[in-house]
Design an enzyme around this catalytic site. Structure first.
Site, PDB file in Angstrom:
ATOM      1  N   ARG A   1      11.671   2.254   3.214  1.00  0.00           N
ATOM      2  CA  ARG A   1      10.992   1.553   4.305  1.00  0.00           C
ATOM      3  C   ARG A   1      11.912   0.443   4.785  1.00  0.00           C
ATOM      4  O   ARG A   1      12.503  -0.270   3.974  1.00  0.00           O
ATOM      5  CB  ARG A   1       9.690   0.961   3.842  1.00  0.00           C
TER       6      ARG A   1
ATOM      7  N   HIS B   1       6.601   7.232  10.775  1.00  0.00           N
ATOM      8  CA  HIS B   1       5.943   7.031   9.484  1.00  0.00           C
ATOM      9  C   HIS B   1       5.262   8.353   9.125  1.00  0.00           C
ATOM     10  O   HIS B   1       4.040   8.445   9.070  1.00  0.00           O
ATOM     11  CB  HIS B   1       4.926   5.888   9.600  1.00  0.00           C
TER      12      HIS B   1
ATOM     13  N   LYS C   1      21.064  -8.291   3.719  1.00  0.00           N
ATOM     14  CA  LYS C   1      22.172  -9.070   4.248  1.00  0.00           C
ATOM     15  C   LYS C   1      23.502  -8.545   3.725  1.00  0.00           C
ATOM     16  O   LYS C   1      24.448  -8.367   4.445  1.00  0.00           O
ATOM     17  CB  LYS C   1      22.018 -10.545   3.835  1.00  0.00           C
TER      18      LYS C   1
ATOM     19  N   ARG D   1       0.814  -1.203   0.000  1.00  0.00           N
ATOM     20  CA  ARG D   1       0.000   0.000   0.000  1.00  0.00           C
ATOM     21  C   ARG D   1       0.859   1.268   0.000  1.00  0.00           C
ATOM     22  O   ARG D   1       0.670   2.172  -0.810  1.00  0.00           O
ATOM     23  CB  ARG D   1      -0.883  -0.031   1.251  1.00  0.00           C
ATOM     24  N   THR D   2       1.810   1.327   0.915  1.00  0.00           N
ATOM     25  CA  THR D   2       2.649   2.525   1.035  1.00  0.00           C
ATOM     26  C   THR D   2       3.518   2.691  -0.205  1.00  0.00           C
ATOM     27  O   THR D   2       3.712   3.799  -0.704  1.00  0.00           O
ATOM     28  CB  THR D   2       3.526   2.428   2.302  1.00  0.00           C
TER      29      THR D   2
END
Lengths: 362, 362, 362
Positions: free
Chosen positions: A101, A129, A80, A51-52
């Protein structure tokens, strides 16, 4: 280079200006259809949030820009092999703005310190956020016509819910708002949220009863209660119904109350409520896209006029020590030295995740 | 809002018009290069299908539009957390048209009922895949110059193969076509396909012998036989060769027969056949892109002229009961009530997956 | 159709011309902002490589083109179901140019033989990665002003590192360069690299001591040593520090030496070195994007003027036999017959992976 990592990075005046432009974009979209032509946004989603991500991408595309993506699985391997700093230094060669994010707190701040292009924090763990909060504030402003003098019910998981913490941070900056905090005892607001209320002189009330609170509210902000947060399964079962908004209990709310939710919902709002004009959670989505368009424009604009504003106005900082928050980016980022600041109450905090270190130091 | 969920949502006249435009796009691509400027397609692929996704994306890009994607892993997490209805309500804020693929039958219909933008079904489980059928029909029309009076061999898995079912649905609507159904007994056409043939008055023949059928065919439509569909491994081994098209057995086919395949193939068509002018499966790919461009244009066009056509012309429906198809979207979608219609033969069917419920009700 | 699979597919003159255009793009980006308008690149990344993918995508977008992606998980399922040949034949319907990355050696050559559009090899297993080498050469040219008469230290994993092999292939073509090969004995240059040096008459030296070599170098090309390559863990621990570039040991290097690294790094270069003007690894990123832009333009250009150059100038080839390299694409691609050539030394080699088959045949 200006970046937006925390909602507090923006002044009230800046938020007002972002909202004005967002509304103008909604009214005259064609005016903005080529504003970002030739510009690229990199969406660095080290943890998935469809969604974001789509909201940022849609915002960039509607401004005439293009998008370079990094998604799910791919990013977990990235995580990693390479530090956030190296990733954003590289991506600064490829894109003009970054939306990041990450599951670790402070990752967006690390990104903004290393990128040579603006960075938007699209969520760093349970920490910040800011664009969600901007979407929420814009929705309240458009639906209620004001950001002051409102009775705001926040309901659900108030202990771990990042969205409500940010909303509290945002809305206590406006005059005369009053909060009713509705949750099971186990998930009530944490001490530091209570502290924010007191510091801002904001009236607040704590209850576990949604039905009683409902008639008093101008805004009901629902959030999801995650099963794993409640220790006793039988308690979770009893809560499920208690904090579920239905057509029936909505009958007791004010006719002009608005219902908000950061989405995705599970069952805390019945699908049948969607048809009620008070349901505003899909408007929040639309406002999220609009305010992100506005923010992108602002960040490019400030880049051009070369405003050198400090993006993290936390005052004097010092190096050394160790952050005890195991979700803090300092624990995974290569050669990143811990750094701290002292807040207004004299508490020592990590500049990346804002964790209180003094407690642990005792 | 017009959507395309089932090939039967389109009339013969509409299909003809889609084909005319597709051919015009192929001839004059530059005429259409900016037709969708400023428009965004969201490709919601809840199950991966690279070929179908890229075809839709290429179609949208060649019309001057842009694409917002949702892929693989990411979507599997989406599937858990959020209903199809909520996803498309959100995505309606971000995009102008949706292409959806989902492993549950009826998911595309649910999407079209909740989106405020047009929806293209890019495959819902084993149920419908209308744009593949449009690509097939366009290929037949371009290669044979007609859609009538053809002898069509369908070969491979005729029991589970969604593509051949849709093709039968599509091609029995035209006059004078004749089908030869070539498959092992275990994978022969299901009862309802036989029913379609009879209803339409279409001649058909059932055989397990590809070599015998080959010389009679105008079209050979090959499909893959999946190992797991055949109970006895030794039977599968014997079939593998039997239903494999090679340069050798192609020698017995008409010189103007065309070979089609929905792709991907495994070994049912030898790579060496690719160089034969009768091999049309990569032309199908190209036609798939062209017909999708045509369809996108049509859906935007109807949006503008505001045609309010019912997208699912299944007549009167009723609520209540339970669909016994365990791949039906009604079993996973939040608060979605089962709904049924009665078809021309008096059979009660689920409006989402078209499953016969009367059988189960006995 | 021209494709670039191996750095040796390009003549010195072509590389020079690619560099000139890359530098012009950097100086006058707006001249090129619409060069690829209406064109689409398909990035077929059958194995994830975020950095390389984003670099190609950024290159295409900055030329005004668009991108169709295939990423991570999705592609792993693609890999099972469909041959490289079929994938690129299909993608040739959707895109105008392909950048392919695959874990099997020779996959890019297979792609170029089947695509009807140009193919760029973005890495085929441990075999070739020509655009990385072009980025390296451009960086050396821009930073040192020449490609000749340089002392080049290559440090780290010289046995398995694809990047250094390609760099050796590239830089031995220029006059008067000298190599110092710095690695633990276990990871020293393989026989065939030594052979390239001798064939080209390039001076080289083998050592395990970075500190001693450092003062002599014009260029230090660092690579990562992977833990799993070293049998004894205690040896790996001792090497970790030995081959780590820090601010301290950089003090012994020439003031105009440049430090290169293909990235991602782990800890072989300290983050603190980034601020040293000699650190050029992020410039390599930028140059990588620029040279890819240049290469895309060249390939489209040659397509238009219809140059029919053989993309793999390996001389006469013959069919039959079997390639014993278990990472060779011939082992997984459907109906792909093995094919071999005889190199200048009389060694029989697979045309796909260049593996010596004579050895095995003994």
């Amino acid at each position: 280079m200006r970046s937006v990592i925390d909602i507090l990075d923006l002044s009230i005046e800046e938020i007002n200006s972002l909202m004005d432009i967002a509304i103008d974009i909604d009214t005259h979209p064609s005016k903005y259809a080529k504003s970002c032509e030739g510009k690229k946004m990199a969406t660095l989603f080290f943890e998935p949030s469809t969604r974001t991500r789509l909201s940022h991408e849609a915002a960039m595309l509607e401004l005439g820009g293009t998008v370079l993506g990094l998604t799910g699985t791919e990013s977990s391997s990235a995580i990693k092999g390479e530090s956030v700093a190296d990733t954003v230094k590289t991506v600064s060669c490829y894109a003009d703005i970054i939306a990041i994010r990450h599951s670790f707190e402070g990752a967006a701040l690390v990104a903004s310190k290393n990128a040579s292009i603006p960075v938007i924090n699209a969520g760093d763990g349970g920490h910040n956020h800011p664009t969600q909060t901007l979407a929420d504030i814009l929705t309240i402003y458009r639906e209620k016509g004001t950001l002051s003098g409102l009775t705001i019910g926040i309901c659900g998981d108030l202990k771990y819910g990042r969205t409500v913490h940010s909303l509290v941070n945002g809305m206590t900056r406006y005059e005369g708002n009053r909060f009713i905090c509705i949750s099971p005892e186990e998930l009530t607001i944490p001490e530091y949220t209570e502290h924010i209320f007191k510091e801002a002189g904001t009236e607040f009330e704590i209850t576990d009863n949604l039905e009683e609170a409902l008639p008093k509210l101008d805004i009901l902000y629902m959030t999801r209660i995650q099963k794993e947060r409640i220790e006793k399964p039988e308690l979770f079962e009893s809560l499920k119904g208690k904090y579920s908004l239905t057509v029936d209990n909505l009958a007791h709310a004010k006719p002009d109350m608005i219902v908000m939710h950061p989405l995705p919902r599970v069952n805390e709002i019945s699908v049948k409520v969607d048809d009620d004009p008070r349901a505003c959670y899909f408007k929040q989505c639309m406002n999220g896209k609009l305010i992100r368009m506005s923010l992108i424009l602002k960040l490019f604009d400030e880049m051009i006029i070369n405003t050198q504003k400090d993006f993290s106005p936390k005052g004097a900082t010092y190096f050394g020590g160790y952050c005890h928050n195991n979700k803090c980016i300092t624990h995974i980022e290569q050669e990143l030295e811990s750094q701290f600041y002292i807040d207004n109450d004299g508490v020592n905090r990590c500049i990346y995740c804002d964790y209180e270190i003094s407690k642990e130091a005792k």
